[in-house]
Design an enzyme around this catalytic site. Structure first.
Site, short mmCIF file in Angstrom:
data_model
loop_
_atom_site.label_atom_id
_atom_site.label_comp_id
_atom_site.label_asym_id
_atom_site.label_seq_id
_atom_site.Cartn_x
_atom_site.Cartn_y
_atom_site.Cartn_z
N THR A 146 0.88 -1.17 0.00
CA THR A 146 0.00 0.00 0.00
C THR A 146 0.91 1.21 0.00
O THR A 146 2.02 1.12 0.52
CB THR A 146 -0.83 0.00 1.30
OG1 THR A 146 -1.72 -1.09 1.26
CG2 THR A 146 -1.63 1.27 1.49
N ARG A 166 -13.22 -7.91 -1.77
CA ARG A 166 -12.57 -7.77 -0.46
C ARG A 166 -12.10 -6.31 -0.26
O ARG A 166 -11.55 -5.69 -1.16
CB ARG A 166 -11.37 -8.72 -0.40
CG ARG A 166 -10.52 -8.61 0.87
CD ARG A 166 -9.19 -7.98 0.56
NE ARG A 166 -8.31 -7.97 1.74
CZ ARG A 166 -7.33 -7.10 1.88
NH1 ARG A 166 -7.09 -6.20 0.95
NH2 ARG A 166 -6.57 -7.13 2.95
N GLY A 185 -9.74 -3.96 2.34
CA GLY A 185 -8.75 -4.04 3.42
C GLY A 185 -8.85 -2.86 4.37
O GLY A 185 -9.86 -2.16 4.44
N ASP A 186 -7.78 -2.64 5.10
CA ASP A 186 -7.73 -1.57 6.10
C ASP A 186 -7.59 -0.17 5.51
O ASP A 186 -7.95 0.83 6.14
CB ASP A 186 -6.53 -1.81 7.03
CG ASP A 186 -5.23 -1.81 6.21
OD1 ASP A 186 -5.07 -2.73 5.37
OD2 ASP A 186 -4.41 -0.90 6.37
N GLY A 199 0.20 -3.29 5.33
CA GLY A 199 0.39 -4.61 5.91
C GLY A 199 -0.81 -5.50 5.67
O GLY A 199 -1.62 -5.24 4.77
N GLY A 240 -4.15 -6.48 5.81
CA GLY A 240 -5.34 -5.67 6.10
C GLY A 240 -6.25 -6.28 7.14
O GLY A 240 -6.77 -5.58 8.02
N1 ASP Z 1 -3.03 -3.18 3.75
C1 ASP Z 1 -3.32 -3.53 2.39
C2 ASP Z 1 -4.56 -4.34 2.33
O1 ASP Z 1 -4.72 -5.22 3.14
C3 ASP Z 1 -2.23 -4.25 1.70
C4 ASP Z 1 -0.83 -3.91 2.09
O2 ASP Z 1 -0.58 -2.90 2.67
O3 ASP Z 1 0.07 -4.72 1.78
O4 ASP Z 1 -5.36 -4.13 1.44
#
Ligand code: ASP
Length: 291
Positions: free
Chosen positions: A152, A180, A182-183, A204, A206
């Site tokens: 991200t 889906r 994510g965070d 990270g 999510g």
């Molecule tokens: N946090 C992001 C997600 O889960 C992906 C990432 O940061 O690697 O969508």
């Protein structure tokens, strides 16, 4: 309000950077940093600096956001992004969008509006009606030989007027379930900004970041301790559910810090009176001699 020093930090995702791609990550982060820094040096707003820095990262195919986003299990690009203004606590986000060249700018267009978060076709229709740049999803896809590309991008900035902003943008996880989210577009999970505390942007796993509301936890810790200690406390808490994370922080005093439990986390940062620097590992940053 009296003028303060400015500060900015950008990240290119918590991940394993494939050998040979470290320089592309450092370079991309520095270019994005420069876009935001120019706004802050000229006395511009943190929220504008964050949007411009994240747009630069979305444009760079090195990173999994906008142009260069990874594909989900259905072989499609689906992007999430959000931006938050610590002066007003306004936040705007988009999720599971397939046709937006710059998801962060559509998120920014939501800052002054209700609702806070728009998903899928509804977000794309909003973008079309409010000057967002629509594109063919195929234009966002780039070949990634040897690079799984999960990560991200994000930015946190403090402007000369004491305003703090944070932003995130992502293509999510390679091969993830269609639909889906994510965070990254969720305040309190992937980002948060509040002028009286600071600003944070995360990358990270999510699902782990959502389960732990890690951005909110980091903000609460920042009320009681310096950024470095708050980051360590967040990473320690994350161990409860497991998962990788990278976190960037600026507090109200303009202290900039970052940390990660991933192998690497590309970051660039600068402050008034301190030059721009880029890193792919926090331990390397610690060895630098700061003036
Ligand atoms: N946090 C992001 C997600 O889960 C992906 C990432 O940061 O690697 O969508």
């Amino acid at each position: 309000m009296s003028e303060t020093g400015w500060a900015i930090i950008v990240h290119g995702g918590a991940k394993d950077i494939p050998p040979g791609l470290e320089d592309a990550h450092r370079r991309g982060c520095l270019l994005a940093l420069a876009a935001g820094q120019a706004i802050l040096e000229a006395g511009g707003a943190a929220i504008a600096a964050v949007e411009m820095a994240v747009r630069a990262l979305e444009e760079d195919p090195t990173f999994n956001a906008g142009h260069g986003a990874v594909l989900n299990a259905a072989g499609e690009v689906e992007c999430d992004a959000a931006i938050m203004d610590g002066a007003t606590l306004a936040v705007g986000g988009v999720a599971a969008v397939k046709t937006l060249r710059h998801p962060i700018s559509v998120a920014a267009a939501l800052l002054s509006r209700t609702p806070v978060l728009l998903v899928g076709a509804g977000a794309e229709a909003f973008a079309g009606a409010h000057g967002g740049e629509l594109c063919d999803p195929a234009d966002l896809i780039v070949a990634r030989p040897g690079d799984p590309g999960c990560d991200t991008v994000g930015c946190v900035a403090l402007d000369r007027h004491g305003n703090i902003a944070a932003g995130t943008s992502t293509g999510g996880l390679t091969g993830c379930h269609s639909g889906r989210v994510g965070d990254s577009p969720l305040p309190g999970c992937g980002l948060y900004a509040d002028n009286v505390v600071g600003g944070v942007s995360l990358s990270g796993d999510g699902e782990s970041l959502i389960r732990t509301t890690l951005a909110a936890r980091l903000m609460h810790s920042l009320e009681a301790m310096p950024p470095g200690a708050a980051i360590q406390a967040a990473l320690t808490y994350l161990a409860r559910v497991g998962g990788e994370a990278g976190l960037i922080v600026i507090d109200t005093e303009g202290r900039v810090d970052w940390g990660h439990n991933s192998a690497q986390f590309a970051v660039a940062h600068a402050r008034a009176g301190q030059p721009a620097r880029a890193f792919v590992n926090r331990a390397q940053d610690a060895q630098e001699d700061y003036p």
